[in-house]
Design a protein around this motif. Structure first.
Motif, PDB file in Angstrom:
ATOM      1  N   SER A  39       0.819  -1.213   0.000  1.00 46.04           N
ATOM      2  CA  SER A  39       0.000   0.000   0.000  1.00 46.04           C
ATOM      3  C   SER A  39       0.847   1.253   0.000  1.00 46.04           C
ATOM      4  O   SER A  39       0.366   2.318  -0.398  1.00 46.04           O
ATOM      5  CB  SER A  39      -0.930   0.015   1.215  1.00 46.04           C
ATOM      6  OG  SER A  39      -0.206   0.194   2.416  1.00 46.04           O
ATOM      7  N   VAL A  40       2.103   1.153   0.438  1.00 53.81           N
ATOM      8  CA  VAL A  40       2.995   2.306   0.380  1.00 53.81           C
ATOM      9  C   VAL A  40       4.003   2.175  -0.754  1.00 53.81           C
ATOM     10  O   VAL A  40       4.890   2.988  -0.896  1.00 53.81           O
ATOM     11  CB  VAL A  40       3.750   2.512   1.714  1.00 53.81           C
ATOM     12  CG1 VAL A  40       2.789   2.842   2.818  1.00 53.81           C
ATOM     13  CG2 VAL A  40       4.582   1.283   2.079  1.00 53.81           C
ATOM     14  N   ASP A  41       3.844   1.103  -1.553  1.00 53.18           N
ATOM     15  CA  ASP A  41       4.693   0.918  -2.724  1.00 53.18           C
ATOM     16  C   ASP A  41       3.954   1.481  -3.918  1.00 53.18           C
ATOM     17  O   ASP A  41       3.017   0.882  -4.423  1.00 53.18           O
ATOM     18  CB  ASP A  41       4.994  -0.568  -2.922  1.00 53.18           C
ATOM     19  CG  ASP A  41       5.844  -0.830  -4.158  1.00 53.18           C
ATOM     20  OD1 ASP A  41       6.274   0.149  -4.807  1.00 53.18           O
ATOM     21  OD2 ASP A  41       6.073  -2.008  -4.477  1.00 53.18           O
ATOM     22  N   TYR A  42       4.385   2.654  -4.385  1.00 52.33           N
ATOM     23  CA  TYR A  42       3.635   3.310  -5.450  1.00 52.33           C
ATOM     24  C   TYR A  42       3.647   2.509  -6.738  1.00 52.33           C
ATOM     25  O   TYR A  42       2.777   2.670  -7.580  1.00 52.33           O
ATOM     26  CB  TYR A  42       4.200   4.717  -5.689  1.00 52.33           C
ATOM     27  CG  TYR A  42       3.239   5.598  -6.413  1.00 52.33           C
ATOM     28  CD1 TYR A  42       2.059   5.994  -5.793  1.00 52.33           C
ATOM     29  CD2 TYR A  42       3.482   6.031  -7.708  1.00 52.33           C
ATOM     30  CE1 TYR A  42       1.162   6.804  -6.447  1.00 52.33           C
ATOM     31  CE2 TYR A  42       2.593   6.847  -8.369  1.00 52.33           C
ATOM     32  CZ  TYR A  42       1.431   7.229  -7.737  1.00 52.33           C
ATOM     33  OH  TYR A  42       0.531   8.026  -8.382  1.00 52.33           O
ATOM     34  N   LEU A  43       4.645   1.624  -6.900  1.00 49.68           N
ATOM     35  CA  LEU A  43       4.678   0.791  -8.099  1.00 49.68           C
ATOM     36  C   LEU A  43       3.516  -0.192  -8.118  1.00 49.68           C
ATOM     37  O   LEU A  43       3.178  -0.739  -9.151  1.00 49.68           O
ATOM     38  CB  LEU A  43       6.003   0.018  -8.162  1.00 49.68           C
ATOM     39  CG  LEU A  43       7.242   0.876  -8.405  1.00 49.68           C
ATOM     40  CD1 LEU A  43       8.480   0.011  -8.355  1.00 49.68           C
ATOM     41  CD2 LEU A  43       7.147   1.578  -9.746  1.00 49.68           C
ATOM     42  N   ALA A  44       2.922  -0.452  -6.948  1.00 46.19           N
ATOM     43  CA  ALA A  44       1.809  -1.391  -6.896  1.00 46.19           C
ATOM     44  C   ALA A  44       0.495  -0.750  -7.299  1.00 46.19           C
ATOM     45  O   ALA A  44      -0.515  -1.432  -7.433  1.00 46.19           O
ATOM     46  CB  ALA A  44       1.675  -1.967  -5.482  1.00 46.19           C
ATOM     47  N   ALA A  45       0.472   0.566  -7.488  1.00 43.11           N
ATOM     48  CA  ALA A  45      -0.768   1.243  -7.859  1.00 43.11           C
ATOM     49  C   ALA A  45      -1.285   0.701  -9.175  1.00 43.11           C
ATOM     50  O   ALA A  45      -0.561   0.556 -10.148  1.00 43.11           O
ATOM     51  CB  ALA A  45      -0.522   2.741  -7.968  1.00 43.11           C
ATOM     52  N   GLY A  46      -2.553   0.372  -9.213  1.00 38.42           N
ATOM     53  CA  GLY A  46      -3.158  -0.110 -10.433  1.00 38.42           C
ATOM     54  C   GLY A  46      -3.148  -1.619 -10.566  1.00 38.42           C
ATOM     55  O   GLY A  46      -3.752  -2.163 -11.486  1.00 38.42           O
ATOM     56  N   ALA A  47      -2.454  -2.325  -9.672  1.00 36.58           N
ATOM     57  CA  ALA A  47      -2.446  -3.775  -9.746  1.00 36.58           C
ATOM     58  C   ALA A  47      -3.836  -4.308  -9.431  1.00 36.58           C
ATOM     59  O   ALA A  47      -4.541  -3.796  -8.572  1.00 36.58           O
ATOM     60  CB  ALA A  47      -1.422  -4.352  -8.769  1.00 36.58           C
ATOM     61  N   SER A  48      -4.237  -5.348 -10.144  1.00 39.62           N
ATOM     62  CA  SER A  48      -5.576  -5.881  -9.946  1.00 39.62           C
ATOM     63  C   SER A  48      -5.646  -6.680  -8.650  1.00 39.62           C
ATOM     64  O   SER A  48      -4.634  -7.168  -8.147  1.00 39.62           O
ATOM     65  CB  SER A  48      -5.957  -6.773 -11.133  1.00 39.62           C
ATOM     66  OG  SER A  48      -5.029  -7.830 -11.269  1.00 39.62           O
ATOM     67  N   ALA A  49      -6.856  -6.830  -8.124  1.00 45.16           N
ATOM     68  CA  ALA A  49      -7.048  -7.565  -6.880  1.00 45.16           C
ATOM     69  C   ALA A  49      -6.763  -9.036  -7.098  1.00 45.16           C
ATOM     70  O   ALA A  49      -7.057  -9.606  -8.150  1.00 45.16           O
ATOM     71  CB  ALA A  49      -8.479  -7.374  -6.383  1.00 45.16           C
ATOM     72  N   THR A  50      -6.185  -9.674  -6.097  1.00 46.08           N
ATOM     73  CA  THR A  50      -5.967 -11.113  -6.142  1.00 46.08           C
ATOM     74  C   THR A  50      -7.030 -11.806  -5.296  1.00 46.08           C
ATOM     75  O   THR A  50      -7.670 -11.163  -4.449  1.00 46.08           O
ATOM     76  CB  THR A  50      -4.581 -11.485  -5.601  1.00 46.08           C
ATOM     77  OG1 THR A  50      -4.591 -11.345  -4.170  1.00 46.08           O
ATOM     78  CG2 THR A  50      -3.495 -10.605  -6.208  1.00 46.08           C
ATOM     79  N   PRO A  51      -7.217 -13.119  -5.470  1.00 46.73           N
ATOM     80  CA  PRO A  51      -8.229 -13.818  -4.659  1.00 46.73           C
ATOM     81  C   PRO A  51      -7.789 -14.081  -3.230  1.00 46.73           C
ATOM     82  O   PRO A  51      -8.500 -14.770  -2.493  1.00 46.73           O
ATOM     83  CB  PRO A  51      -8.415 -15.140  -5.421  1.00 46.73           C
ATOM     84  CG  PRO A  51      -7.159 -15.342  -6.172  1.00 46.73           C
ATOM     85  CD  PRO A  51      -6.663 -13.971  -6.531  1.00 46.73           C
ATOM     86  N   PHE A  52      -6.640 -13.531  -2.811  1.00 46.33           N
ATOM     87  CA  PHE A  52      -6.132 -13.808  -1.470  1.00 46.33           C
ATOM     88  C   PHE A  52      -6.089 -12.582  -0.578  1.00 46.33           C
ATOM     89  O   PHE A  52      -5.646 -12.678   0.567  1.00 46.33           O
ATOM     90  CB  PHE A  52      -4.717 -14.401  -1.574  1.00 46.33           C
ATOM     91  CG  PHE A  52      -4.628 -15.596  -2.466  1.00 46.33           C
ATOM     92  CD1 PHE A  52      -5.320 -16.749  -2.177  1.00 46.33           C
ATOM     93  CD2 PHE A  52      -3.853 -15.560  -3.615  1.00 46.33           C
ATOM     94  CE1 PHE A  52      -5.251 -17.854  -3.001  1.00 46.33           C
ATOM     95  CE2 PHE A  52      -3.766 -16.649  -4.451  1.00 46.33           C
ATOM     96  CZ  PHE A  52      -4.479 -17.810  -4.145  1.00 46.33           C
TER      97      PHE A  52
END
Length: 794
Positions: free
Chosen positions: A152-165
């Motif tokens: 959540s504080v890794d800006y590179l993760a922005a836009g990643a789709s939700a996982t089932p976990f």
């Protein structure tokens, strides 16, 4: 990352509040059997709120509060069980305690993880497999909350789709509570408190020698019957003086609860995204339930029914109406926590309350709460990837499938684990079998990581091969008009990095130099003692670091990095940036300003910013130097556009720009950037504003996976990629002491922006350059810098 901030749907909430009772009711002593219908009904309501919230029908808006209710219930039931064992035996059988948790929770969880992982591999794009594997492993290890806090504080993760976990974040919080809580109570009971008997006899003997037999006899009488004539305060003081274990445990839990609540209030206000997942911001909710169990607090009989009705109404209203945008947990979580505490303390199971909570559907939902929670999220994530349905039809199907699979899992997996035969197994056998099963499931992501490591090595070898043997057409060199290269590269060779390893194609400075809080992290690259140059801004500034590092090596620069994901270098307030993020970025900018003022001036400062993220400028941050902003106005450049000329005129006047007009928004943006840049310019620095890179959106790598032999089809129109106004670049072009650097021609050609250029994948996600492609931009960036500096200032 999807589903982790208030701008996106809130992550799944835990219903992992299963407890000691085979009926899933827990270990409370409200009745002779230990079953409490009100606690069971809390589970039912909480799981309904959570599931309904994730059906995305608009209501309930605050269904995520179900997690808080379950945390309170867990604290209440588990603490009650542990205290009874401590009172009875003077100790806690830790292996047996943990084995009961494992036997109850782990089998069903592993079944869901394996099923969701298998389906996920079939329907989730290859580009998301690394994250799928990482979250699967984090869920098996019950550390998904820490994984998501980091993401959540890794800006590179922005836009990643939700996982089932992602819903396993709260199960992780629960398991961490189960791990720590018995140790905390043991600390209070066995270490901090004085065990009754031996130690108190020693103390009485010592007092007998010093104070005489009469005093010792009086103390012994008080110890034997402290409640006969001593007032309440006196009894408490006497218990404290004797270090009564129950009182010491209560005080320690109260201290931990208060500390956690304070941390929750502070961190939710200052760092809300990870605060949602951290156990130390949630521990106070368990503590609230634990204090109920330790004190035995309950409402007077005449207040039981109205108190229960008020608690139920408050919990339901909070779940239905609490806005999802509210910072959470923080003070807002006190509402569902207090409501749940009130219901438990009321202990009302008669009248209309009793009739409702004993309804068959309520009891069934309470019994299925854990397995229903486990299934609803992966079904809600995976089903839309398999079939497209209207919203109501999709919600109905998700709910029906979740209920059906929950019932099957309860009957075939959860219930057998609670059988007398399973209960007779030795704790070490249960724990060993549990660990073995978890390791077995972890083998799948482990094999995936090994494959990714091999692929990354192949990517590196291919990049070296292309750079050595095809340098004139490698990466950005292939898009130059005079290169005569195939735009996408040699069709006989693969592109690098691959779609499955692209997210790892980043510079080491992403981990080493990104500011994780308000304090700037200054990293130095290149030649120490060389020309001082800095790169300042958000992740869209940072992805130019690979190119700038090559320039620094070639030109003898000492390159300093001041970068923080999501925070540009400006004094602008934006319409689409929430208040906590705006405040964090403002503090970071202030500290960067102070750090820059304390250092020798820079020759050049590079900056860039994501153009399509923040909405529209609405004003300047508090304390922004408007005078400095106007001082940097270069006036109306004869070559500027009408909008830029209007912005210059507006920012140079004393009138407050109107954010409702485009000219006003442009003026606010110009003033905000200049407020940040002008102190540097006044010291002789040239600010170089790099025009933002194309916004290619999601699906870029999925297209490449679907068309491996025709990567040219995976391009996006330049109009769409540059749909947002780049106000930073416009300000740089019209500010004295600043220059604009436009590298668009190295990213797009003929009104389109390719996914692969010169056998190099351009973007690692929907917006950030791969480090490999960024490095190939160094020559073009160097030419742009030279051209900009050769141009006389405005």
């Amino acid at each position: 990352m999807d589903e982790t901030t208030r701008r996106r749907p809130r992550p799944a909430s835990s219903v992992a509040g299963r407890s000691d009772s085979a009926s899933a009711a827990g270990a409370d002593t409200g009745t002779r059997s230990g079953f409490r219908a009100d606690v069971h009904a809390i589970r039912a309501l909480a799981v309904v709120l959570v599931v309904a919230y994730h059906l995305h029908l608009g209501l309930p808006t605050g269904g995520f509060v179900g997690v808080d209710a379950f945390f309170v219930v867990s604290g209440f039931l588990i603490t009650g069980h542990l205290v009874r064992e401590l009172r009875r035996d003077g100790r806690v059988d830790l292996p047996a305690f943990w084995a009961r948790r494992a036997r109850r929770l782990v089998p069903s969880a592993l079944v869901v993880i394996v099923a969701a992982g298998a389906v996920g591999l079939a329907v989730i794009p290859r580009e998301d497999w690394p994250r799928l594997g990482a979250e699967l492993a984090a869920s098996v290890a019950y550390v998904e909350n820490w994984f998501l806090a980091g993401a959540s504080v890794d800006y590179l993760a922005a836009g990643a789709s939700a996982t089932p976990f992602q819903h396993f974040w709260s199960l992780g919080v629960e398991e961490q509570f189960y791990l720590v809580w018995p140790l905390l109570l043991l600390l209070a009971w066995r270490v901090l408190a004085r065990r009754p008997g031996r130690s108190s006899r020693r103390e009485r003997a010592a007092r007998s020698e010093t104070d005489g037999p009469a005093a010792a006899a009086a103390d012994a009488a008080v110890a034997a019957s402290p409640s006969i004539s001593t007032p309440v305060a006196g009894r408490l003081l006497d218990r404290l003086r004797r270090r009564d274990p129950l009182l010491i445990a209560t005080l320690l839990v109260a201290l931990v609860t208060a500390a956690s609540l304070a941390a929750s209030l502070v961190l939710t206000a200052t760092n809300p995204e990870p605060a949602y997942f951290w156990p130390h911001t949630r521990a106070w909710e368990f503590g609230a339930g634990a204090l109920l169990a330790l004190t035995g607090a309950r409402l007077p009989r005449r207040l039981a029914v109205p108190g229960a009705l008020l608690g139920w109404a408050a919990l339901l209203a909070t779940g239905l109406l609490l806005p999802a945008s509210i910072p959470y947990p923080g003070i807002a979580a006190a509402l569902p926590v207090a409501a749940t505490v009130l219901v438990i303390a009321a202990r009302s199971e008669s009248g209309v309350v009793g009739r409702v909570i004993r309804l068959a559907p309520v009891r069934a939902l309470g019994t299925l709460s854990y397995t229903l929670y486990l299934w609803h999220w992966p079904i809600g994530v995976l089903l839309p990837k398999m079939i497209e349905l209207p919203v109501w039809a999709e919600a109905t199907l998700v709910a029906a499938l979740s209920l059906g699979l929950a019932a099957l899992t309860h009957l075939l997996v959860e219930k057998p684990g609670l059988s007398p035969r399973m209960r007779r197994l030795r704790p070490r056998v249960v724990l060993g079998a549990t660990a073995g099963a978890m390791v077995l499931v972890l083998a799948a992501p482990g094999a995936g990581w090994a494959a990714i490591a091999n692929q990354r090595a192949d990517d590196a070898r291919l990049a070296t091969q292309l750079a050595d043997g095809h340098a004139d057409c490698f990466g950005a060199a292939a898009i130059a008009d005079s290169a005569g290269c195939d735009l996408n590269g040699d069709p006989a060779l693969a592109f690098t990095p691959s779609t499955t390893t692209a997210e790892y194609d980043i510079s080491s400075t992403w981990d080493e130099c990104q500011a994780r809080d308000d304090a700037p992290v200054s990293c130095v690259i290149g030649q120490r003692g060389g020309t001082r140059v800095a790169l300042i801004g958000d992740s869209h500034a940072h992805h130019w670091e690979s190119a700038l590092s090559r320039l620094a090596e070639q030109r003898g620069w000492e390159l300093h990095l001041f970068v923080k994901g999501g925070c540009e270098f400006s004094a602008i307030e934006w319409s689409d940036v929430d208040e906590p993020t705006q405040a964090r970025c403002e503090r970071w900018n202030q500290r960067v300003d102070a750090a820059l003022a304390d250092q020798d001036p820079y020759e050049l400062v590079f900056t860039s910013s994501r153009a399509d993220l923040r909405g529209q400028p609405t004003g300047l941050t508090e304390g922004a130097d408007a005078g400095a902003a106007r001082a940097g106005d270069a006036g109306a450049d004869p070559d500027s556009s009408p909008d830029e000329a209007d912005a210059d005129s507006a920012s140079n006047s004393d009138a407050t720009p109107d954010p409702a007009t485009e000219a006003g928004r442009a003026a606010i943006a110009a003033a905000g950037y200049r407020a940040a840049w002008q102190p540097l310019i006044d010291r002789g620095t040239t600010v170089l504003g790099i025009r933002d890179t194309p916004a290619v959106g999601t699906g870029n790598r999925a297209c490449l996976d679907a068309n491996p032999d025709d990567v040219g089809t995976c391009e996006i129109s330049a109009d769409r990629a540059f749909a947002s106004t780049d106000r930073l670049a416009a300000t740089a072009a019209s500010t004295a002491g600043a220059r604009e650097l436009d590298l668009t021609s190295s990213l797009c050609r003929d009104d389109s922006c390719p996914a692969v250029i010169g056998n190099v994948l351009v973007f690692r996600d929907s917006q950030h350059l791969t480090a490999t492609y960024s490095r190939t931009l160094a020559p073009a960036l160097g030419r742009a810098v030279d051209a900009a500096l050769a141009t006389p200032g405005s």
